[in-house]
Design an enzyme around this catalytic site. Structure first.
Site, PDB file in Angstrom:
ATOM      1  CE1 TYR A  29      -5.072 -35.891  91.227  1.00 19.39           C
ATOM      2  CE2 TYR A  29      -3.359 -34.308  91.757  1.00 19.39           C
ATOM      3  CZ  TYR A  29      -4.459 -35.050  92.129  1.00 19.39           C
ATOM      4  OH  TYR A  29      -4.943 -34.939  93.407  1.00 19.39           O
ATOM      5  CD1 TRP A  33      -8.676 -32.756  87.207  1.00 15.59           C
ATOM      6  CD2 TRP A  33      -6.975 -33.864  86.260  1.00 15.59           C
ATOM      7  NE1 TRP A  33      -8.678 -34.038  87.690  1.00 15.59           N
ATOM      8  CE2 TRP A  33      -7.661 -34.739  87.141  1.00 15.59           C
ATOM      9  CE3 TRP A  33      -5.880 -34.352  85.551  1.00 15.59           C
ATOM     10  CZ2 TRP A  33      -7.268 -36.062  87.326  1.00 15.59           C
ATOM     11  CZ3 TRP A  33      -5.493 -35.660  85.735  1.00 15.59           C
ATOM     12  CH2 TRP A  33      -6.188 -36.502  86.608  1.00 15.59           C
ATOM     13  CD1 TRP A  35     -10.015 -27.455  88.617  1.00 15.02           C
ATOM     14  CD2 TRP A  35     -10.596 -25.563  89.681  1.00 15.02           C
ATOM     15  NE1 TRP A  35      -9.975 -27.693  89.968  1.00 15.02           N
ATOM     16  CE2 TRP A  35     -10.323 -26.559  90.640  1.00 15.02           C
ATOM     17  CE3 TRP A  35     -10.979 -24.299  90.125  1.00 15.02           C
ATOM     18  CZ2 TRP A  35     -10.420 -26.313  92.019  1.00 15.02           C
ATOM     19  CZ3 TRP A  35     -11.078 -24.053  91.488  1.00 15.02           C
ATOM     20  CH2 TRP A  35     -10.802 -25.040  92.419  1.00 15.02           C
ATOM     21  CG  ASP A  36      -5.689 -28.790  87.572  1.00 17.98           C
ATOM     22  OD1 ASP A  36      -6.866 -29.106  87.828  1.00 17.98           O
ATOM     23  OD2 ASP A  36      -4.742 -29.048  88.333  1.00 17.98           O
ATOM     24  CE1 TYR A  81      -6.331 -39.578  88.613  1.00 18.56           C
ATOM     25  CE2 TYR A  81      -7.969 -40.524  87.122  1.00 18.56           C
ATOM     26  CZ  TYR A  81      -7.629 -39.642  88.138  1.00 18.56           C
ATOM     27  OH  TYR A  81      -8.593 -38.839  88.689  1.00 18.56           O
ATOM     28  CD  GLN A 101     -11.723 -30.138  87.870  1.00 16.17           C
ATOM     29  OE1 GLN A 101     -11.083 -29.761  86.907  1.00 16.17           O
ATOM     30  NE2 GLN A 101     -11.149 -30.625  88.948  1.00 16.17           N
ATOM     31  CG  ASP A 162     -11.164 -33.706  94.437  1.00 14.12           C
ATOM     32  OD1 ASP A 162     -11.533 -32.633  93.920  1.00 14.12           O
ATOM     33  OD2 ASP A 162     -10.432 -34.508  93.839  1.00 14.12           O
ATOM     34  CE1 TYR A 348      -6.205 -34.019  96.871  1.00 10.68           C
ATOM     35  CE2 TYR A 348      -8.354 -34.968  97.277  1.00 10.68           C
ATOM     36  CZ  TYR A 348      -7.345 -34.660  96.417  1.00 10.68           C
ATOM     37  OH  TYR A 348      -7.489 -35.006  95.104  1.00 10.68           O
ATOM     38  CD  GLU A 392      -2.531 -32.215  94.906  1.00 11.19           C
ATOM     39  OE1 GLU A 392      -1.765 -33.082  95.380  1.00 11.19           O
ATOM     40  OE2 GLU A 392      -3.617 -32.484  94.375  1.00 11.19           O
TER      41      GLU A 392
HETATM   42  C1  GLC Z   1      -7.492 -32.922  92.673  1.00 19.01           C
HETATM   43  C2  GLC Z   1      -8.053 -31.578  93.097  1.00 19.01           C
HETATM   44  C3  GLC Z   1      -8.709 -30.887  91.909  1.00 19.01           C
HETATM   45  C4  GLC Z   1      -7.702 -30.788  90.772  1.00 19.01           C
HETATM   46  C5  GLC Z   1      -7.071 -32.151  90.443  1.00 19.01           C
HETATM   47  C6  GLC Z   1      -5.892 -32.044  89.487  1.00 19.01           C
HETATM   48  O1  GLC Z   1      -8.497 -33.780  92.242  1.00 19.01           O
HETATM   49  O2  GLC Z   1      -8.954 -31.708  94.141  1.00 19.01           O
HETATM   50  O3  GLC Z   1      -9.162 -29.618  92.249  1.00 19.01           O
HETATM   51  O4  GLC Z   1      -8.309 -30.264  89.628  1.00 19.01           O
HETATM   52  O5  GLC Z   1      -6.585 -32.742  91.615  1.00 19.01           O
HETATM   53  O6  GLC Z   1      -4.928 -31.161  89.977  1.00 19.01           O
END
Ligand code: GLC
Length: 420
Positions: A29, A33, A35-36, A81, A101, A162, A348, A392
């Site tokens: 990733y 992102w 909410w991260d 990505y 998100q 997801d 996941y 993760e």
């Molecule tokens: C995945 C997770 C999501 C998160 C992203 C980055 O897509 O499902 O919740 O925000 O990874 O960590």
């Protein structure tokens, strides 16, 4: 050991820092992102408060004029990505995805602000407050199709969970005939057994393509999109975030917003019963188009405590479901109840534990007076990191790490919560 792990957690955040924002993990990733970043700010707040605020300010730099805070901000392009900025083609600067998100930002901003003395004049809080008001209005305008204060998602990626089995039936109806060919990148970074399948991925891409074809017209997507689900997680998170935003609005003396939020909160509290599944004894996500409930107990079902909803009888049933989970799970809280269709302790969001959800669930249980459950979840989360590192996600059965390593939000949860 605590000392070493705290040191390591800080190092992970520093290493994943790309200058004002962190990537969730190196490789898998490579962008920012939504909410991260909110949870990552809580981690930074433990050792660098300025950097904590900055994480959220950088995220907000991608907010759309209509109020939506996108799920990904593509500050710099990265060929590793898919789907990257050219696939989303939203035409924004900075480049972003076209979906959102979970709205946990107001909750985090309130916490940062209170931890610094709750000064109503705090300029950083004031700027972020405005961004949160706009974002919550966006949800109320575009994502409340039944007018009952629940949150509709138009892509499963919006939920943050997801590939949860909750979306399977709705996804199965998505037409993938026009998707064409594309090259996935995620399975080049981690074991394919831990990721969504190819059939699932085609559906995700088809929904994205609908949005792009509409020119990212959020009204069109909300009314006619191929995926329209009322998500338990986002509904609970937005209700909670509205309560936290209300505290900020009151501190600022913003009376119009206070009234607006109070009305939204009352609406959502009453609306939540639309998601209650009496037979199952839990809140379950439900399809807007068909009205069908997923009937599945997931970690998001337990966010009821965090949102402050549920009658005493409903809460008892939720606690019974949590207790039932301990029968098959060595560690809490699995993202799907074992025995459910599609449960897989490695795949996941179909079983593995995600510490940010566990954190919110634990928080809510503690606030509701269920200290024993809250402590059990906190201790389990701590053990998972001690056993496997900052993964993760984690298997609820063996505690083994799954997905990407050296994960920012897992490190943040150690620093701000379970490693304390
Ligand atoms: C995945 C997770 C999501 C998160 C992203 C980055 O897509 O499902 O919740 O925000 O990874 O960590």
């Amino acid at each position: 050991m605590t000392q070493d792990l705290s040191q390591l957690a800080q190092e992970i955040l520093r290493r994943n820092d790309r200058g004002g924002y962190t990537v969730p993990t190196h490789g898998l990733y490579p962008y920012q992102w939504n909410w991260d970043s909110a949870f990552v700010a809580l981690g930074f707040a433990e050792f660098d408060r300025d950097r904590a605020w900055q994480e959220i300010e950088t995220l907000i730099s991608g907010q759309w004029e209509d109020g939506m805070i996108p799920h990904i901000i593509f500050h710099k392009d990265d060929p590793g990505y898919f789907p990257g900025p050219s696939v989303w083609a939203t035409g924004k600067t900075p480049a972003t995805s076209g979906i959102t998100q979970p709205p946990v930002l107001a909750t985090i901003v309130r916490k940062l602000w209170e931890d610094e003395g709750a000064d109503p004049a705090n300029p950083r809080m004031r700027a972020l407050y405005q961004a949160c008001v706009k974002s919550h209005r966006w949800f109320h305008t575009y994502r409340d199709p039944l007018g009952n204060g629940l949150v509709m998602v138009t892509h499963n990626w919006e939920t943050g969970r997801d590939n949860s089995s909750e979306w399977d039936d709705a996804l199965a109806r998505v037409d993938t005939s026009g998707v064409g060919t594309y090259q996935r990148r995620d399975t080049g970074h981690v074991d394919a057994a831990m990721r969504p399948t190819a059939v699932e991925y085609d559906r995700y891409v088809a929904i994205l393509q609908f949005g792009r074809k509409s020119g990212w017209n959020h009204r069109e997507i909300a009314d006619h999109g191929p995926f329209r689900m009322l998500d338990v997680g986002m509904s609970m998170e937005l209700l909670r975030a509205n309560r936290d935003l209300l505290v900020l609005a009151q501190a600022l003396g913003d009376t119009a917003v206070v009234a607006e939020l109070e009305a939204r909160i009352t609406l959502s509290e009453a609306g939540m019963d639309w998601l209650w599944h009496e037979e199952v004894g839990a809140y379950c996500s439900r399809d807007v188009t068909t009205g069908e409930s997923s009937g599945l107990v997931t970690n998001a079902s337990f966010l009821a405590f965090y949102a402050g909803v549920g009658s005493p009888a409903q809460r008892r049933r939720l606690l019974a479901a949590l207790d039932r989970m301990t029968g098959s799970a060595t560690y809490l809280v699995p993202s799907l109840e074992a025995g459910s269709r599609a449960y897989d302790h490695k795949r996941y969001w179909r079983g593995p534990i995600w510490l940010v959800v566990s954190y919110m669930v634990g928080q809510g249980l503690a606030e509701a007076g269920h200290e024993d459950w809250a402590e059990r979840i906190r201790t389990d989360s701590r053990k998972l990191i001690e056993l496997s590192g900052f993964y993760e996600s984690f298997s609820p059965e063996t505690g083994a790490g799954s997905g990407g390593p050296d994960f920012s939000w897992t490190a943040a949860m150690w620093l701000a919560w379970c490693g304390k």
